[in-house]
Design a protein around this motif. Structure first.
Motif, mmCIF file in Angstrom:
data_model
loop_
_atom_site.group_PDB
_atom_site.id
_atom_site.type_symbol
_atom_site.label_atom_id
_atom_site.label_comp_id
_atom_site.label_asym_id
_atom_site.label_seq_id
_atom_site.Cartn_x
_atom_site.Cartn_y
_atom_site.Cartn_z
ATOM 1 N N ASN A 42 0.829 -1.216 0.000
ATOM 2 C CA ASN A 42 0.000 0.000 0.000
ATOM 3 C C ASN A 42 0.860 1.260 0.000
ATOM 4 O OD1 ASN A 42 -2.293 -1.609 0.105
ATOM 5 N ND2 ASN A 42 -2.316 -1.613 2.331
ATOM 6 N N ILE A 43 1.947 1.253 0.767
ATOM 7 C CA ILE A 43 2.824 2.420 0.795
ATOM 8 C C ILE A 43 3.549 2.545 -0.544
ATOM 9 C CG2 ILE A 43 4.737 3.566 1.968
ATOM 10 C CD1 ILE A 43 4.017 1.965 4.493
ATOM 11 N N PHE A 44 4.004 1.411 -1.097
ATOM 12 C CA PHE A 44 4.634 1.439 -2.426
ATOM 13 C C PHE A 44 3.695 2.094 -3.437
ATOM 14 C CE2 PHE A 44 8.016 -2.200 -2.679
ATOM 15 C CZ PHE A 44 8.762 -1.581 -1.684
ATOM 16 N N ARG A 45 2.447 1.658 -3.448
ATOM 17 C CA ARG A 45 1.481 2.178 -4.427
ATOM 18 C C ARG A 45 1.188 3.655 -4.188
ATOM 19 N NH1 ARG A 45 -1.066 -3.285 -3.345
ATOM 20 N NH2 ARG A 45 -0.298 -4.539 -5.088
ATOM 21 N N ALA A 46 1.121 4.049 -2.929
ATOM 22 C CA ALA A 46 0.888 5.463 -2.611
ATOM 23 C C ALA A 46 2.033 6.337 -3.115
ATOM 24 C CB ALA A 46 0.711 5.642 -1.101
ATOM 25 N N LEU A 47 3.222 5.751 -3.218
ATOM 26 C CA LEU A 47 4.391 6.476 -3.708
ATOM 27 C C LEU A 47 4.550 6.385 -5.225
ATOM 28 C CD1 LEU A 47 6.842 5.406 -0.885
ATOM 29 C CD2 LEU A 47 5.958 7.718 -1.289
ATOM 30 N N GLY A 48 3.581 5.730 -5.898
ATOM 31 C CA GLY A 48 3.616 5.660 -7.355
ATOM 32 C C GLY A 48 4.364 4.459 -7.905
ATOM 33 N N PHE A 49 4.713 3.500 -7.067
ATOM 34 C CA PHE A 49 5.380 2.276 -7.524
ATOM 35 C C PHE A 49 4.369 1.144 -7.407
ATOM 36 C CE2 PHE A 49 8.162 -1.429 -6.276
ATOM 37 C CZ PHE A 49 8.560 -1.726 -7.562
ATOM 38 N N PHE A 50 4.014 0.552 -8.532
ATOM 39 C CA PHE A 50 2.964 -0.456 -8.572
ATOM 40 C C PHE A 50 3.547 -1.829 -8.890
ATOM 41 C CE2 PHE A 50 1.163 3.660 -9.432
ATOM 42 C CZ PHE A 50 0.087 3.680 -8.562
ATOM 43 N N PRO A 51 4.009 -2.526 -7.858
ATOM 44 C CA PRO A 51 4.575 -3.853 -8.110
ATOM 45 C C PRO A 51 3.503 -4.833 -8.551
ATOM 46 C CG PRO A 51 4.395 -3.461 -5.753
ATOM 47 C CD PRO A 51 4.000 -2.186 -6.444
ATOM 48 N N SER A 52 3.906 -5.811 -9.353
ATOM 49 C CA SER A 52 2.984 -6.868 -9.769
ATOM 50 C C SER A 52 2.645 -7.731 -8.553
ATOM 51 C CB SER A 52 3.627 -7.728 -10.854
ATOM 52 O OG SER A 52 4.715 -8.453 -10.308
ATOM 53 N N GLU A 53 1.635 -8.558 -8.692
ATOM 54 C CA GLU A 53 1.270 -9.444 -7.586
ATOM 55 C C GLU A 53 2.416 -10.389 -7.243
ATOM 56 O OE1 GLU A 53 -1.384 -9.210 -5.565
ATOM 57 O OE2 GLU A 53 -1.792 -7.408 -6.729
ATOM 58 N N LYS A 54 3.148 -10.843 -8.254
ATOM 59 C CA LYS A 54 4.306 -11.704 -8.013
ATOM 60 C C LYS A 54 5.378 -10.943 -7.244
ATOM 61 C CE LYS A 54 7.776 -14.617 -10.255
ATOM 62 N NZ LYS A 54 8.679 -14.436 -9.168
ATOM 63 N N GLU A 55 5.639 -9.696 -7.628
ATOM 64 C CA GLU A 55 6.620 -8.885 -6.906
ATOM 65 C C GLU A 55 6.185 -8.649 -5.461
ATOM 66 O OE1 GLU A 55 8.724 -5.999 -10.159
ATOM 67 O OE2 GLU A 55 6.586 -5.664 -9.785
ATOM 68 N N VAL A 56 4.889 -8.434 -5.248
ATOM 69 C CA VAL A 56 4.385 -8.250 -3.881
ATOM 70 C C VAL A 56 4.659 -9.505 -3.056
ATOM 71 C CG1 VAL A 56 2.295 -8.020 -2.484
ATOM 72 C CG2 VAL A 56 2.651 -6.508 -4.436
ATOM 73 N N LYS A 57 4.353 -10.668 -3.626
ATOM 74 C CA LYS A 57 4.617 -11.924 -2.903
ATOM 75 C C LYS A 57 6.097 -12.068 -2.584
ATOM 76 C CE LYS A 57 0.771 -14.406 -5.007
ATOM 77 N NZ LYS A 57 0.395 -15.426 -5.998
ATOM 78 N N ASP A 58 6.955 -11.754 -3.556
ATOM 79 C CA ASP A 58 8.405 -11.846 -3.351
ATOM 80 C C ASP A 58 8.878 -10.878 -2.268
ATOM 81 O OD1 ASP A 58 8.498 -13.766 -5.344
ATOM 82 O OD2 ASP A 58 9.322 -12.404 -6.876
ATOM 83 N N ILE A 59 8.395 -9.645 -2.315
ATOM 84 C CA ILE A 59 8.773 -8.628 -1.335
ATOM 85 C C ILE A 59 8.332 -9.056 0.060
ATOM 86 C CG2 ILE A 59 8.308 -6.263 -0.547
ATOM 87 C CD1 ILE A 59 8.062 -5.529 -3.595
ATOM 88 N N MET A 60 7.081 -9.474 0.173
ATOM 89 C CA MET A 60 6.541 -9.872 1.475
ATOM 90 C C MET A 60 7.327 -11.064 2.035
ATOM 91 S SD MET A 60 4.135 -7.686 1.925
ATOM 92 C CE MET A 60 2.953 -8.290 3.080
ATOM 93 N N SER A 61 7.646 -12.012 1.183
ATOM 94 C CA SER A 61 8.407 -13.183 1.612
ATOM 95 C C SER A 61 9.811 -12.786 2.060
ATOM 96 C CB SER A 61 8.479 -14.191 0.462
ATOM 97 O OG SER A 61 9.256 -15.291 0.830
ATOM 98 N N GLN A 62 10.451 -11.942 1.259
ATOM 99 C CA GLN A 62 11.802 -11.495 1.595
ATOM 100 C C GLN A 62 11.831 -10.782 2.944
ATOM 101 O OE1 GLN A 62 13.503 -8.591 -1.069
ATOM 102 N NE2 GLN A 62 15.096 -8.074 0.382
ATOM 103 N N VAL A 63 10.926 -9.846 3.133
ATOM 104 C CA VAL A 63 10.900 -9.077 4.375
ATOM 105 C C VAL A 63 10.545 -9.968 5.560
ATOM 106 C CG1 VAL A 63 9.698 -7.236 5.611
ATOM 107 C CG2 VAL A 63 10.404 -6.890 3.250
#
Length: 165
Positions: A42-63
Protein backbone atom coordinates in the motif's frame (compact mmCIF):
# COMPACT_ATOMS: atom_id res chain seq x y z
CA UNK A 1 11.07 11.88 -2.07
CA UNK A 2 12.27 11.14 1.46
CA UNK A 3 9.70 13.57 2.87
CA UNK A 4 6.95 11.94 0.81
CA UNK A 5 7.98 8.44 1.95
CA UNK A 6 8.06 9.59 5.57
CA UNK A 7 4.62 11.20 5.28
CA UNK A 8 3.04 8.04 3.82
CA UNK A 9 4.80 5.89 6.42
CA UNK A 10 3.45 8.07 9.25
CA UNK A 11 -0.02 8.04 7.66
CA UNK A 12 -0.02 4.23 7.69
CA UNK A 13 1.25 4.26 11.27
CA UNK A 14 -1.66 6.49 12.24
CA UNK A 15 -4.09 4.11 10.53
CA UNK A 16 -2.59 1.13 12.35
CA UNK A 17 -2.48 2.87 15.73
CA UNK A 18 -5.61 1.00 16.80
CA UNK A 19 -3.29 -1.94 17.50
CA UNK A 20 -1.23 -1.86 20.67
CA UNK A 21 2.43 -0.92 20.63
CA UNK A 22 5.18 -0.53 23.23
CA UNK A 23 5.86 2.93 24.65
CA UNK A 24 9.54 2.78 23.62
CA UNK A 25 8.50 2.20 19.99
CA UNK A 26 6.72 5.52 19.52
CA UNK A 27 7.67 8.61 17.53
CA UNK A 28 7.48 12.13 18.93
CA UNK A 29 3.98 12.15 17.47
CA UNK A 30 2.98 9.32 19.81
CA UNK A 31 2.74 6.88 16.89
CA UNK A 32 4.49 3.54 16.68
CA UNK A 33 7.81 3.63 14.80
CA UNK A 34 7.06 0.41 12.94
CA UNK A 35 4.54 -0.46 10.27
CA UNK A 36 3.08 -3.92 9.68
CA UNK A 37 4.64 -5.82 6.76
CA UNK A 38 1.20 -6.21 5.13
CA UNK A 39 1.16 -2.42 4.54
CA UNK A 40 4.30 -2.41 2.36
CA UNK A 41 2.42 -2.79 -0.97
CA UNK A 42 0.00 0.00 0.00
CA UNK A 43 2.82 2.42 0.80
CA UNK A 44 4.63 1.44 -2.43
CA UNK A 45 1.48 2.18 -4.43
CA UNK A 46 0.89 5.46 -2.61
CA UNK A 47 4.39 6.48 -3.71
CA UNK A 48 3.62 5.66 -7.35
CA UNK A 49 5.38 2.28 -7.52
CA UNK A 50 2.96 -0.46 -8.57
CA UNK A 51 4.58 -3.85 -8.11
CA UNK A 52 2.98 -6.87 -9.77
CA UNK A 53 1.27 -9.44 -7.59
CA UNK A 54 4.31 -11.70 -8.01
CA UNK A 55 6.62 -8.88 -6.91
CA UNK A 56 4.38 -8.25 -3.88
CA UNK A 57 4.62 -11.92 -2.90
CA UNK A 58 8.41 -11.85 -3.35
CA UNK A 59 8.77 -8.63 -1.33
CA UNK A 60 6.54 -9.87 1.48
CA UNK A 61 8.41 -13.18 1.61
CA UNK A 62 11.80 -11.50 1.59
CA UNK A 63 10.90 -9.08 4.38
CA UNK A 64 9.09 -11.64 6.50
CA UNK A 65 11.92 -14.17 6.35
CA UNK A 66 14.97 -11.86 6.40
CA UNK A 67 15.76 -12.44 10.10
CA UNK A 68 14.50 -16.02 10.34
CA UNK A 69 17.91 -17.70 10.06
CA UNK A 70 19.37 -15.64 12.91
CA UNK A 71 16.36 -15.21 15.21
CA UNK A 72 14.05 -18.03 14.20
CA UNK A 73 11.23 -15.48 14.03
CA UNK A 74 9.15 -14.21 11.13
CA UNK A 75 9.35 -10.42 10.78
CA UNK A 76 5.95 -8.73 10.99
CA UNK A 77 6.97 -5.07 11.32
CA UNK A 78 9.30 -2.71 9.50
CA UNK A 79 10.92 0.55 10.62
CA UNK A 80 10.99 3.64 8.43
CA UNK A 81 14.70 3.15 7.71
CA UNK A 82 14.12 -0.50 6.72
CA UNK A 83 11.23 0.55 4.49
CA UNK A 84 13.30 3.23 2.73
CA UNK A 85 16.06 0.71 1.94
CA UNK A 86 13.48 -1.78 0.67
CA UNK A 87 11.68 0.84 -1.47
CA UNK A 88 14.86 2.21 -3.03
CA UNK A 89 16.18 -1.26 -3.84
CA UNK A 90 12.95 -2.48 -5.45
CA UNK A 91 12.17 0.76 -7.27
CA UNK A 92 15.69 0.88 -8.69
CA UNK A 93 15.62 -2.77 -9.79
CA UNK A 94 12.68 -2.19 -12.13
CA UNK A 95 13.59 -0.32 -15.30
CA UNK A 96 11.16 2.29 -16.56
CA UNK A 97 9.27 1.36 -19.72
CA UNK A 98 9.34 3.52 -22.83
CA UNK A 99 6.68 4.02 -25.49
CA UNK A 100 8.79 1.97 -27.91
CA UNK A 101 9.11 -0.95 -25.47
CA UNK A 102 5.37 -0.97 -24.76
CA UNK A 103 4.54 -0.85 -28.48
CA UNK A 104 6.95 -3.73 -29.14
CA UNK A 105 5.35 -5.76 -26.32
CA UNK A 106 1.87 -5.11 -27.74
CA UNK A 107 3.02 -6.16 -31.21
CA UNK A 108 4.48 -9.35 -29.77
CA UNK A 109 1.31 -10.17 -27.84
CA UNK A 110 -1.20 -9.28 -30.55
CA UNK A 111 -2.29 -11.98 -32.97
CA UNK A 112 -1.63 -9.87 -36.07
CA UNK A 113 1.38 -7.75 -34.98
CA UNK A 114 -0.89 -4.67 -34.95
CA UNK A 115 -0.11 -3.45 -31.40
CA UNK A 116 -3.83 -3.78 -30.62
CA UNK A 117 -5.06 -6.16 -27.93
CA UNK A 118 -8.57 -7.25 -27.10
CA UNK A 119 -9.57 -7.53 -23.47
CA UNK A 120 -9.79 -11.29 -23.95
CA UNK A 121 -6.15 -11.40 -25.11
CA UNK A 122 -4.99 -9.14 -22.28
CA UNK A 123 -6.86 -11.17 -19.68
CA UNK A 124 -5.32 -14.38 -21.03
CA UNK A 125 -1.78 -12.97 -20.87
CA UNK A 126 -2.25 -11.54 -17.39
CA UNK A 127 -3.66 -14.82 -16.10
CA UNK A 128 -0.78 -16.78 -17.62
CA UNK A 129 1.66 -14.35 -15.99
CA UNK A 130 -0.01 -14.92 -12.60
CA UNK A 131 -1.52 -11.41 -12.69
CA UNK A 132 -5.25 -12.04 -13.19
CA UNK A 133 -7.71 -9.17 -12.84
CA UNK A 134 -11.11 -9.46 -11.23
CA UNK A 135 -14.18 -8.01 -12.98
CA UNK A 136 -14.01 -4.71 -11.09
CA UNK A 137 -10.34 -4.24 -12.03
CA UNK A 138 -11.12 -5.07 -15.66
CA UNK A 139 -13.92 -2.49 -15.73
CA UNK A 140 -11.66 0.21 -14.30
CA UNK A 141 -8.93 -0.60 -16.83
CA UNK A 142 -11.40 -0.64 -19.70
CA UNK A 143 -12.72 2.77 -18.68
CA UNK A 144 -9.21 4.20 -18.55
CA UNK A 145 -7.55 2.50 -21.51
CA UNK A 146 -10.10 1.33 -24.05
CA UNK A 147 -10.23 3.03 -27.45
CA UNK A 148 -13.77 4.29 -28.08
CA UNK A 149 -14.91 1.89 -25.37
CA UNK A 150 -14.81 -0.93 -27.95
CA UNK A 151 -12.79 -3.34 -25.81
CA UNK A 152 -9.59 -3.00 -27.82
CA UNK A 153 -6.45 -1.54 -26.27
CA UNK A 154 -3.99 0.44 -28.37
CA UNK A 155 -0.34 0.48 -27.26
CA UNK A 156 -0.22 4.28 -27.56
CA UNK A 157 -3.23 4.94 -25.30
CA UNK A 158 -1.94 2.32 -22.86
CA UNK A 159 1.51 3.96 -22.84
CA UNK A 160 0.02 7.40 -22.31
CA UNK A 161 -1.99 6.24 -19.31
CA UNK A 162 0.81 4.17 -17.78
CA UNK A 163 3.76 6.47 -18.39
CA UNK A 164 1.92 9.51 -16.99
CA UNK A 165 1.15 7.79 -13.67
Amino acid sequence: LLKKITEFFIFVLAQDEKECCKEDEKLDTGLSTKVHVKEIPNIFRALGFFPSEKEVKDIMSQVSMQDFTTTGEIKVELTLDEFIVLYVNYKRSRPESSLEEITEAFQTLSNDNSALLSWRELDKFLSEADEPMNLQEQKICQDILSINKDGVINSKSFSKAVLQS
